[in-house]
Design an enzyme around this catalytic site. Structure first.
Site, PDB file in Angstrom:
ATOM      1  CG  ASP A  30      34.564  33.625  43.378  1.00 32.80           C
ATOM      2  OD1 ASP A  30      35.794  33.759  43.210  1.00 32.80           O
ATOM      3  OD2 ASP A  30      33.744  34.545  43.145  1.00 32.80           O
ATOM      4  CG  ASN A  87      43.779  35.027  37.878  1.00 33.23           C
ATOM      5  OD1 ASN A  87      44.165  34.391  36.893  1.00 33.23           O
ATOM      6  ND2 ASN A  87      42.504  35.102  38.213  1.00 33.23           N
ATOM      7  N   GLY A  93      44.810  39.506  35.875  1.00 31.91           N
ATOM      8  CA  GLY A  93      43.439  39.656  36.353  1.00 31.91           C
ATOM      9  C   GLY A  93      43.274  39.512  37.849  1.00 31.91           C
ATOM     10  CD  GLN A  94      46.803  38.872  42.958  1.00 34.95           C
ATOM     11  OE1 GLN A  94      47.879  38.944  42.341  1.00 34.95           O
ATOM     12  NE2 GLN A  94      46.736  38.575  44.240  1.00 34.95           N
ATOM     13  CG  HIS A 100      42.577  34.238  45.455  1.00 37.58           C
ATOM     14  ND1 HIS A 100      43.095  35.498  45.663  1.00 37.58           N
ATOM     15  CD2 HIS A 100      41.971  34.261  44.247  1.00 37.58           C
ATOM     16  CE1 HIS A 100      42.805  36.254  44.620  1.00 37.58           C
ATOM     17  NE2 HIS A 100      42.124  35.534  43.738  1.00 37.58           N
ATOM     18  CG  HIS A 102      40.255  31.422  41.017  1.00 39.97           C
ATOM     19  ND1 HIS A 102      39.107  32.181  41.093  1.00 39.97           N
ATOM     20  CD2 HIS A 102      41.287  32.302  41.012  1.00 39.97           C
ATOM     21  CE1 HIS A 102      39.430  33.466  41.130  1.00 39.97           C
ATOM     22  NE2 HIS A 102      40.750  33.576  41.077  1.00 39.97           N
TER      23      HIS A 102
END
Ligand code: 5GP
Ligand code: ZN
Length: 114
Positions: A30, A87, A93-94, A100, A102
């Site tokens: 990230d 998310n 909170g996407q 994806h 995390h």
């Protein structure tokens, strides 16, 4: 060129620090890490969110989690512990609408996550 950020990374049009890659998925660090280990695992195929997977994507979904497991091992957090987060949608909170997972580790995580 794709308008999707993560499709651009998957297609090599945008740089990312790759951790793992195979024919179906890609793992990269990230750009704004929230923990000492913060890697994203994506399918190479564009799927905008968890909501958009199809019933016959079970194998791909399993493969993404298997990849998270490998990433945690390679990053050295498999035993100490790590968190996998997807998310989905604005309230969760996407911000990037290419699904994806995390993989977060290297520090103690809080619960509830907020
Ligand atoms: P979300 O908020 O959608 O669950 O997570 C999106 C993640 O993508 C964020 O953690 C953000 O830091 C990361 N991100 C956004 N743009 C880029 C980029 O261009 N490169 C990389 N490596 N990560 C990105
Ligand atoms: Zn995409």
């Amino acid at each position: 060129m794709s308008t999707c950020l993560f499709c651009q990374i998957a297609e090599g049009q945008l740089n990312a620090k790759k951790v793992f890659e195979d024919d179906r998925c890609l793992a990269f660090d990230d750009v704004n890490p929230q923990a000492p280990v913060h890697t994203l695992v994506i399918p190479k195929r564009h799927v905008s969110s968890l909501n958009e997977f199809q019933a016959n994507d079970t194998e791909l979904l399993g493969h993404l989690l298997q990849t998270c497991r490998q990433v945690a091992k390679e990053k050295g957090v498999a035993d100490s512990g790590y968190r996998t987060v997807i998310n989905t949608g604005h309230e969760a909170g996407q911000t990037v609408f290419h699904v994806h997972v995390h993989v977060l580790g290297g520090r103690t995580c809080q619960w509830p996550p907020g």
